[in-house]
Design an enzyme around this catalytic site. Structure first.
Site, short mmCIF file in Angstrom:
data_model
loop_
_atom_site.label_atom_id
_atom_site.label_comp_id
_atom_site.label_asym_id
_atom_site.label_seq_id
_atom_site.Cartn_x
_atom_site.Cartn_y
_atom_site.Cartn_z
N GLY A 11 0.77 -1.68 0.24
CA GLY A 11 0.07 0.20 0.14
C GLY A 11 0.35 0.91 0.30
N ASP A 159 -3.13 3.14 19.18
CA ASP A 159 -4.28 3.32 20.01
C ASP A 159 -2.94 3.70 21.82
OD1 ASP A 159 -6.14 1.81 18.54
OD2 ASP A 159 -4.42 0.81 18.44
N HIS A 187 -7.34 -4.12 18.05
CA HIS A 187 -7.50 -2.44 17.43
C HIS A 187 -8.85 -2.81 16.90
CE1 HIS A 187 -6.15 1.30 15.29
NE2 HIS A 187 -6.71 0.61 14.47
P1 NAD Z 1 -5.50 4.66 1.52
O1 NAD Z 1 -6.53 4.11 0.78
O2 NAD Z 1 -4.60 5.91 0.80
O3 NAD Z 1 -4.20 3.68 1.22
C1 NAD Z 1 -4.29 1.79 1.02
C2 NAD Z 1 -3.24 1.27 -0.58
O4 NAD Z 1 -3.16 0.02 -0.52
C3 NAD Z 1 -3.71 2.54 -1.66
O5 NAD Z 1 -2.38 2.61 -2.34
C4 NAD Z 1 -4.00 0.56 -2.50
O6 NAD Z 1 -3.98 0.84 -3.98
C5 NAD Z 1 -2.71 -0.10 -1.77
N1 NAD Z 1 -3.71 -1.43 -2.41
C6 NAD Z 1 -4.52 -1.94 -1.63
N2 NAD Z 1 -5.12 -3.41 -2.27
C7 NAD Z 1 -3.74 -3.65 -2.39
C8 NAD Z 1 -3.12 -4.83 -2.35
N3 NAD Z 1 -3.69 -6.37 -2.97
N4 NAD Z 1 -1.73 -4.63 -2.25
C9 NAD Z 1 -1.15 -3.90 -2.01
N5 NAD Z 1 -1.05 -2.66 -2.00
C10 NAD Z 1 -2.44 -2.74 -2.32
O7 NAD Z 1 -5.16 3.40 2.87
P2 NAD Z 1 -4.63 4.33 3.93
O8 NAD Z 1 -4.84 5.61 4.74
O9 NAD Z 1 -2.83 4.50 3.83
O10 NAD Z 1 -5.00 2.92 5.36
C11 NAD Z 1 -4.23 1.36 4.69
C12 NAD Z 1 -5.26 0.90 5.98
O11 NAD Z 1 -4.38 1.24 6.94
C13 NAD Z 1 -6.12 0.40 6.30
O12 NAD Z 1 -6.87 -0.72 6.06
C14 NAD Z 1 -7.06 1.73 7.50
O13 NAD Z 1 -7.81 1.03 7.95
C15 NAD Z 1 -5.73 0.81 7.79
N6 NAD Z 1 -5.00 1.15 9.42
C16 NAD Z 1 -4.75 0.98 10.89
C17 NAD Z 1 -4.16 1.43 11.76
C18 NAD Z 1 -4.12 1.08 13.16
O14 NAD Z 1 -3.70 1.34 13.66
N7 NAD Z 1 -3.94 -0.63 12.50
C19 NAD Z 1 -3.72 3.02 11.16
C20 NAD Z 1 -4.92 3.62 10.34
C21 NAD Z 1 -5.11 3.00 9.39
C1 LMR Z 2 -7.28 4.13 13.46
O1 LMR Z 2 -7.63 4.39 14.69
O2 LMR Z 2 -7.02 5.37 13.48
C2 LMR Z 2 -7.57 2.59 12.36
O3 LMR Z 2 -7.38 2.04 12.27
C3 LMR Z 2 -8.57 3.85 10.95
C4 LMR Z 2 -9.77 3.09 11.91
O4 LMR Z 2 -10.60 2.95 10.53
O5 LMR Z 2 -9.98 4.18 12.70
#
Ligand code: NAD
Ligand code: LMR
Length: 326
Positions: A11, A159, A187
């Protein structure tokens, strides 16, 4: 200078990727004596945008950045890699829970688990960020049977950091005064931020606040912070998520400090009675590139009920993706 290590980011063309790559390349994650080769994986339609990110990385002239590989092929992206940050997945929108993403995102992690199994270093350290992070980490791990399950982790450090700031602000201190924070479980909105073991300037945090504030403000604010950011920004957290990913990997690779610990979603060995094999967030200490679950942390009735509720949610998520768990 050390030999370069390979760091895969999936991503990489997304919003977290944009906040993450420049810090990895500058040495914030693995130290300012560790050169890196970035292996950037995204999907085919994102390749042009990814080229733009690569050009910007080049334009920073980072002394630690040895090479950049851009690909849409997981077998190339995970080839010989030492560290993998699995970010690529759909983010949720307003009104959704993270587990609503399970259907859209789960398949990504079974494909990537197999590619890790077939291509990566046997000592790879994997951090799953894409939501729902714990269950996606489980899917990845189960699809990589030749690699130690302890090498797969999920991110609850965001978190953890959120909870540190909330208690610091409430007690009129700074985050430098806060230690031994724990996020237990998933999470998700069932996560349990524990103030019974947190220390603030030498005191037990729960003794500095009243139970009413703890239950009706602190816990919900931490649980719902991701949703609050989506509401305010119109997009999910990115810079703070990238920062937490850097913190998580840095702690794992370079160690935690003194008696302090960090929260990591790790493979449960049954500690604290949590179902074995779930990816559950525990208090962890890290040393020599390895983590261990801190034992003997106080768990009273209040904590136990919350730890069980979040465990139950993880069991349900696991059961919903049985078809992806070989
Ligand atoms: P985004 O949509 O800006 O970017 C996601 C990227 O992943 C895009 O470039 C997309 O093309 C790519 N992608 C999709 N499928 C893919 C694959 N099969 N292989 C490789 N790349 C792929 O999203 P973001 O804001 O960067 O968030 C990404 C993820 O992180 C989301 O699921 C979001 O919920 C999660 N997130 C988790 C936490 C946490 O604390 N764990 C915090 C924030 C966001
Ligand atoms: C967060 O905690 O900010 C991420 O997991 C994005 C979300 O979906 O809340």
């Amino acid at each position: 200078m050390k030999t370069p290590v390979r760091v895969t980011v999936t991503g990489a063309a997304g919003q977290i990727g944009y906040a993450l790559l420049f810090r990895i390349a500058s040495g914030s994650m693995l130290g300012d004596d560790q050169p890196v080769i970035l292996q950037l994986l995204d999907i085919t339609p994102a390749m042009e945008a990814l080229q733009g990110v690569k050009m910007e990385l080049e334009d920073c002239a980072f002394p630690l950045l040895s090479d950049i590989i851009c690909t849409d092929d997981p077998n190339v992206g995970f080839k010989d890699t030492d560290y993998a940050l699995l970010v690529g997945a759909r983010p949720r929108g307003p009104g959704m829970e993270r587990k609503d993403l399970l259907e859209a995102n789960a398949a990504i992690f079974s494909v990537q688990g197999k590619a890790i199994n077939d291509n990566a270093s046997r000592d790879i350290k994997v951090l799953v960020v894409g939501n729902p992070a714990n269950t996606n980490a489980l899917i990845t791990q189960r699809n990589a049977p030749d690699i130690d399950p302890r090498n797969f982790t999920a991110m609850t450090r965001l978190d953890h950091n959120r909870a540190m700031t909330q208690i610091a602000q409430k007690t009129g201190k700074t985050v430098n005064d806060v230690s031994n924070m724990t996020i237990w479980g998933n999470h998700s909105a069932t996560q349990y931020p524990d103030l019974f073991n947190t220390r603030v300037a030498g005191e037990t945090a729960i003794n500095l606040v009243d139970q009413e504030w703890y239950e009706s403000e602190f816990i919900p604010v931490v649980q719902q912070r991701g949703a609050a950011i989506i509401k305010a920004r119109g997009a999910s957290s990115a810079a703070s998520a990238a920062n937490a990913a850097i913190d998580h990997m840095r702690s794992w690779a370079l160690g935690t400090e003194g008696d302090d610990w960090v929260s990591m979603g790790v493979y449960s060995d049954g500690s604290y009675g949590i179902t074995e094999g779930l990816i559950y967030s525990f208090p962890c200490r890290c040393e020599n590139g390895d983590w261990s679950i801190v034992q003997g942390v106080e768990v009273g009735d209040f904590s136990q009920a919350k730890m069980t509720a979040t465990e139950q949610e993880l069991v349900e998520e696991r059961d919903a993706v049985q078809h992806l768990l070989p």
